[in-house]
Structures are given as structure tokens and as C-alpha cells.
Design an enzyme around this catalytic site. Structure first.
Site, PDB file in Angstrom:
ATOM      1  CG  LEU A 139     -23.070  15.833  -0.579  1.00 44.28           C
ATOM      2  CD1 LEU A 139     -22.428  16.902  -1.462  1.00 44.28           C
ATOM      3  CD2 LEU A 139     -22.092  14.708  -0.315  1.00 44.28           C
ATOM      4  CG  ASP A 140     -22.934  15.424   6.709  1.00 49.54           C
ATOM      5  OD1 ASP A 140     -23.998  14.794   6.681  1.00 49.54           O
ATOM      6  OD2 ASP A 140     -21.862  14.959   7.143  1.00 49.54           O
ATOM      7  NE  ARG A 141     -24.517  23.672   8.676  1.00 47.95           N
ATOM      8  CZ  ARG A 141     -24.577  24.069   9.955  1.00 47.95           C
ATOM      9  NH1 ARG A 141     -25.690  24.574  10.423  1.00 47.95           N
ATOM     10  NH2 ARG A 141     -23.531  23.939  10.744  1.00 47.95           N
TER      11      ARG A 141
END
Length: 289
Positions: free
Chosen positions: A135-137
Site C-alpha cells: 500500500l502507498d504511504r
């Protein structure tokens, strides 16, 4: 604690060499070599054997995988983990927004991977970190983590059996559900930003309208493919960028925890038990803007 797998040999497996038996269990040649030379072991009825040993009915074969080396830069970082599920093979973690999944030049230390190293040290798990999905930050939600390289191999050999669903809040009023099938690629070499382009990778996102929230729309997205920034790119392509997504919307509202995207559901076939597991979380409070 190393990964250890135990098998009782069935009558139809009588006369099979350990090597051929391991191949049928989808244990890679690389893993077999590592078990032999890097601190693992093969045991039949409690005694060491080589891969040439011929198995007999009711033999107990135990495969003890070697400890896995970690990258020198993967230092432990103490961070409370919201662990939804754990067994000897897998973890399902609910990642908060604002925490990167893996280290980078900008974020070399305070990441979920570093936090898992700290947890592994506490639990004496002699392995490195294997994310089944990422997942992205600024994306929150469910991440599946394989505790060992072999489990990661089994989980990812057929990634289509892993189902993922997301909640996201997008700009404007989407009135109908639908599917976006549009290839995604980098817009510029060395730039993190992606976009829809003819020479990009095949990408499919299914979306379902849940409700309007003022000038915005809450939707559910289900991924058929797993391209970088896929939901963010496809929603922007439709003209409905994610709320708080400053990368894809020049006029985005700047939010403390970034864009509003949450991986709320994941399901998969367990690589060892072969049972189907499902997990889901509620819509985070940060979606109330």
C-alpha cells in the site's frame, strides 16, 4: 524460529525420492539448495536424510528451512501493530495512513517493514519481511505478510486468487457503478507519477457507488490487477480524483494523513491449510471531512 513443514507419506507417494516429493509440494530448487547448505535440514522419522532418500508409506518427512538473512538497512523500529490475524505462516496487518510500507531514501527507518522486524525479533522469527501486497504511504488498510520466503512464493504464484477491495472518497458526483480498463505506465522516466497511456500495463478496476457525501462520492473499488497507483490513476482518468491526492489533483484539499483510500477487505486461499480466509475493517474516521 524457522519455517518447518511436516508431511506424512501416503501410500500413493511410496517409492518417491525426497527431491521429487519436494518438487510436487512446489518447493523451489533454490529453497532446496538453501535448506541443504545454509542451516536447514531434511529429516525422515527424526533422522537426517539427503534428497536422494526414497520415501516409504507413513514416513514422517520434516523440512526445516534455514534462517533468512535480512537487508543490512532493515533495522528494527518500535511501532504498535494492529494485527488482525496471525498464524505460523502469515500475518494480516491493518496499516495506518501516513506510514510507508517499505524503506526508501526519504523514509529509511519509520516504516511498516521496520516495525515488523522489531516484532519478529520479539517473537524470535528468523526471517525477513515478505509483503504479499503493498500500500502507498497514505493508503491505510489490510496488508498480507508472509512470514517466510516459501510461503510468499506459494501466495504469489497465483495472485489473482487474492481479492482486494478498497473504500475511497472521490471528487464530484459519480452516479453509476462501472469498470475502468485502461493501461497504466510512468508518465516520465524517474518520476513516481503514473497515468493512462497506450503502452502501459494492462489494468482493470471495478468500482461501485456507495453514497454521496456533499460534493463528493464514497465508492468501493475492487482490483483485478495490481498496478502502482492503480485506483488513483483510474479515478483521475474518470475525472474524479481522490480527495486529498495532491499528486494527481493540483487543487486537492491537503489532509493531514494524505489521500482518502483504505484497503478494507482482503481474501485469499491459505497456502498451507488451503482454506479461504476473509478479513475486513470498517471505514476509518478520517473519511469524515
Amino acid at each position: 524460529m524457522n519455517l518447518t513443514l511436516t508431511y506424512t507419506i501416503k501410500p500413493e507417494e511410496h517409492g518417491t525420492s525426497i527431491l521429487n516429493f519436494l518438487k510436487k509440494q512446489e518447493i523451489s530448487k533454490k529453497a532446496i539448495v538453501a535448506t541443504k547448505h545454509r542451516g536447514g535440514d531434511l529429516q525422515v522419522n527424526g533422522e537426517h536424510q539427503t534428497v536422494r532418500y526414497v520415501l516409504q508409506t507413513n514416513d514422517e518427512l520434516k523440512i526445516i528451512f534455514p534462517p533468512e538473512e535480512r537487508s543490512a538497512g532493515l533495522a528494527p523500529y518500535e511501532l504498535p501493530l494492529d494485527i488482525i490475524f496471525e498464524d505460523d505462516y502469515l500475518l494480516v496487518v491493518n496499516k495506518p495512513a501516513g506510514i510507508p510500507t517499505i524503506p526508501s531514501i526519504r523514509h529509511p527507518y519509520e516504516t511498516l517493514a521496520n516495525a515488523l522486524v522489531h516484532y519478529y525479533n520479539q517473537q524470535k522469527i528468523e526471517s525477513t519481511i515478505h509483503f504479499v501486497n503493498r500500500l502507498d504511504r497514505d493508503t491505510s488498510g489490510l496488508l498480507v505478510v508472509a512470514k517466510y520466503r516459501h510461503i510468499h512464493h506459494l501466495m504469489t504464484k497465483d495472485v489473482k486468487q487474492i481479492k482486494r477491495k478498497y473504500y475511497t472518497l472521490v471528487k464530484g458526483h459519480l452516479t453509476t457503478s462501472g469498470t475502468v480498463e485502461a493501461p497504466i505506465g510512468r508518465l516520465q522516466e524517474g518520476n513516481v507519477k503514473r497515468g493512462v497511456r497506450e503502452d502501459g500495463d494492462h489494468a482493470v478496476t471495478h468500482y461501485r457507488v456507495i453514497e454521496r457525501q456533499g460534493e463528493n462520492t464514497l465508492i468501493e473499488c475492487e482490483l483485478e490487477t495490481g498496478r502502482t497507483h492503480q485506483i488513483r490513476v483510474h479515478m483521475d482518468y474518470l475525472g474524479h480524483p481522490l480527495i486529498g491526492d495532491t499528486l494527481y489533483d493540483d487543487q486537492a484539499l491537503i489532509l493531514e494523513d494524505g489521500h482518502l483510500l483504505h484497503s478494507y477487505y482482503v481474501s485469499f486461499i491459505h497456502p498451507i491449510t488451503k482454506e479461504t480466509y476473509e478479513f475486513q475493517t470498517d471505514l476509518p474516521k478520517r473519511f469524515s471531512i
